[in-house]
Design an enzyme around this catalytic site. Structure first.
Site, PDB file in Angstrom:
ATOM      1  N   ARG A  95       3.120   9.458  -4.392  1.00  0.00           N
ATOM      2  CA  ARG A  95       4.441   8.837  -4.302  1.00  0.00           C
ATOM      3  C   ARG A  95       4.882   8.458  -5.718  1.00  0.00           C
ATOM      4  O   ARG A  95       4.272   7.606  -6.346  1.00  0.00           O
ATOM      5  CB  ARG A  95       4.369   7.593  -3.407  1.00  0.00           C
ATOM      6  N   HIS A 139      13.586   3.467  -7.940  1.00  0.00           N
ATOM      7  CA  HIS A 139      12.599   2.399  -8.098  1.00  0.00           C
ATOM      8  C   HIS A 139      13.039   1.566  -9.311  1.00  0.00           C
ATOM      9  O   HIS A 139      12.323   1.467 -10.311  1.00  0.00           O
ATOM     10  CB  HIS A 139      11.194   2.989  -8.262  1.00  0.00           C
ATOM     11  N   GLU A 184      11.970  -1.148  -2.179  1.00  0.00           N
ATOM     12  CA  GLU A 184      12.126  -2.601  -2.130  1.00  0.00           C
ATOM     13  C   GLU A 184      13.525  -3.079  -2.570  1.00  0.00           C
ATOM     14  O   GLU A 184      13.669  -3.754  -3.584  1.00  0.00           O
ATOM     15  CB  GLU A 184      11.059  -3.287  -3.007  1.00  0.00           C
ATOM     16  N   ASN A 311       5.612  -1.968   2.093  1.00  0.00           N
ATOM     17  CA  ASN A 311       4.762  -2.439   0.991  1.00  0.00           C
ATOM     18  C   ASN A 311       4.228  -3.814   1.348  1.00  0.00           C
ATOM     19  O   ASN A 311       4.989  -4.695   1.754  1.00  0.00           O
ATOM     20  CB  ASN A 311       5.559  -2.552  -0.321  1.00  0.00           C
ATOM     21  N   TYR A 313       1.443  -6.966   0.057  1.00  0.00           N
ATOM     22  CA  TYR A 313       0.475  -7.535  -0.890  1.00  0.00           C
ATOM     23  C   TYR A 313      -0.111  -8.860  -0.415  1.00  0.00           C
ATOM     24  O   TYR A 313      -1.291  -9.120  -0.589  1.00  0.00           O
ATOM     25  CB  TYR A 313       1.128  -7.728  -2.276  1.00  0.00           C
ATOM     26  N   GLU A 388       2.780   0.961  -0.336  1.00  0.00           N
ATOM     27  CA  GLU A 388       2.131   0.257  -1.452  1.00  0.00           C
ATOM     28  C   GLU A 388       1.222  -0.823  -0.902  1.00  0.00           C
ATOM     29  O   GLU A 388       1.606  -1.574   0.007  1.00  0.00           O
ATOM     30  CB  GLU A 388       3.142  -0.451  -2.369  1.00  0.00           C
TER      31      GLU A 388
END
Ligand code: FCB
Length: 513
Positions: A95, A139, A184, A311, A313, A388
């Site tokens: 990606r 991005h 995002e 994504n 985290y 991600e």
């Protein structure tokens, strides 16, 4: 995506997510991800125009240490070496993002052939190595010329994005496996125009909300444009950083709801349901009446998606601020003064229990499992992809000399810094990185993904962030997310233990023991 009770990973009897031997479906994708401004460098080459991140990083005080993406990982010049690394790591897919200012230096007008040629070589190099290209159109490196005309706060930027998507679709629409429109948009809108932590660094709640809508519109226009020109049969997607929000205290439900509206449903609402949530409009009514949403926009934004990119985290913990005690803003983003949460002044983000990564983000694999399950419940027919997930740990401070006796070549790694140790030779070249902390983080989150699969989530793949250490936005080069180490002086790449571990996983679709 929300949970009104506070939980921690250490809840008694809960899994610790440190499984081994789990087997993923044969067609489950294991890949890795990067982004153009974070790795490419070569910012003045082959006709590339300036982006908002060039301007921002060159503005004193904006990025840690004054770091810029001018050289970054020099990926632009080391493309073949990096492709060979991906092949050696057995990646199924890669990606990457396309830098808009390489394709249209001012964001408008004819394509810059040299820019197209670079990505064409990348795509062909991937295909030649059996790696599926997953291309993100945006991005965060908006052409500066478009920012000068109002950036994402202006509708014209969304329209220009549709035209850019058409150009890129015409050029690569015979070879891309998966198209991702935006990465995002939450960050582009709220960090770029609300908190000021990201380029263009503005702190204007109205512009932040206008940006939300114009990014959503850009997504829809881009998919329409791509569908009109591609010649293969690709997958279409968008990548969102959906927030897993826990509430603290009995009266936290409204704080959770408000952050869910701004952080999640402001995007999933129009994109997946064709409407902005009524509570979002009510919460932000003192800032705008959303009159910039024009007739027909929601139909454009509401596109069927083959896969929704997620994504993940860490989690967020919120409560209603009492208005008296000092307000906590531990939402995981660099606090530079402005708020990334327009209209949510009464919401407070609490520091969560550790452990933490080097970003200060709490490590909670259960959050990923919860997120995937809640998406399945909310959007039952929507296939998902983790686009991600990964962790920054400080791989550099614990440098140990590989050979205490260079002649004998004895490897000596001290145990004072468990977790991550970089090993170097007598000439100070790093030869190995024992990043046990990162392996542990990945193992636990990939276990969480497997648990979701077992519970019926239609999860198609996982992309580790990131293939290699890179420019981590406002933190510059101080945060290392790579499974491959990059020495920023010599630009030498060294696969870390996590890269070897991930290569084993990708070769067998079985979580190593
Ligand atoms: C995400 C970004 C990515 C990287 C990781 C750590 O928000 O998409 O570029 O910075 O965080």
């Amino acid at each position: 995506m929300t949970d009104s009770t506070t939980t921690t990973a250490a809840t008694e009897g809960a899994p610790d997510y440190r499984d081994g031997g789990l087997v993923f479906p044969a067609d489950f994708t294991f890949g890795s991800a990067t982004a153009s401004y974070q790795i490419e460098g070569a910012v003045h080459e082959d006709g590339r125009g300036p982006s908002i991140w060039d301007t921002f990083s060159h503005t004193p005080g904006r990025v840690f240490n004054g770091d810029t993406g001018d050289v970054a990982d020099d990926h632009y010049h080391r493309l073949d070496e990096d492709l060979d690394i991906m092949k050696a790591l057995n990646l199924h897919a890669y990606r990457f993002s396309i830098a808009w200012p390489r394709i249209q230096p001012t964001g408008r007008g004819p394509a810059n052939q040299a820019g197209l040629d670079f990505y064409s070589r990348l795509i062909d190099g991937l295909i030649a190595r059996g790696i599926r290209p997953v291309a993100t159109l945006y991005h965060w490196d908006l052409p500066q010329a478009l920012e000068d005309e109002g950036g994402w706060a202006a509708r014209s930027t969304a329209e220009a994005f549709g035209e850019y998507a058409r150009i890129v679709g015409e050029a690569f629409g015979d070879r891309i496996h998966t198209w991702t429109t935006l990465n995002e948009p939450w960050c582009s809108a709220y960090l770029g125009y609300g908190s000021g932590a990201h380029a263009p660094g503005l702190t204007d709640p109205l512009k932040a909300l206008r940006a939300v809508h114009h990014l959503n519109l850009a997504h829809g226009l881009a998919i329409e444009a791509l569908r009109g020109v591609v010649t293969n049969d690709p997958q279409y997607s968008v990548t969102l950083n959906l927030h897993v929000i826990r509430g603290e205290g009995d009266d936290s439900a409204d704080a959770v709801r408000q952050i869910d509206a701004l952080g999640n449903r402001a995007f999933t609402g129009p994109m997946l349901r064709g409407a902005y949530p009524a509570d979002l409009l009510a919460d932000t009514a003192s800032i705008t009446d959303w009159g910039f949403v024009l007739e027909g926009d929601l139909e454009i934004i509401h596109q069927p998606l083959d896969v929704l990119g997620v994504n993940y985290y860490s989690t967020n913990l919120v409560r209603v601020w009492d208005g008296v005690s000092p307000k906590q803003n531990a939402d995981g983003h660099k606090d530079v003064g402005g708020s990334p949460w327009p209209g949510a002044d009464r919401v407070e983000f609490l520091q969560q229990p550790g452990p933490y990564t080097e970003m200060g983000w709490n490590i909670e694999p259960a959050g990923l499992e919860d997120l995937l399950l809640s998406l399945r419940d909310e959007f039952p027919n929507q296939p998902l992809m983790i686009t991600e997930n990964g962790a920054a740990f400080d791989d550099s401070v614990h440098l140990e000399l590989a050979a205490t006796d260079a002649a004998a070549g004895v490897v000596a790694v001290h145990d004072a810094a468990p977790g991550v140790v970089a090993v170097h030779d007598a000439a100070s070249e790093v030869v190995a990185v024992h990043d046990a902390d990162r392996v542990d983080y990945l193992r636990r989150h990939i276990t969480a993904a497997h648990r979701a699969l077992e519970q019926g989530v239609d999860l198609r793949g996982y992309f580790v962030w990131s293939l290699m250490d890179n420019f981590e936005w406002g933190y510059g080069y101080s945060k290392r997310f790579g499974i491959v180490r990059v020495d920023y002086d010599t630009l030498v790449r060294v696969p870390k233990d996590s890269a070897h571990w991930y290569a084993e996983l990708a070769s067998s679709n079985r979580l190593p023991d």
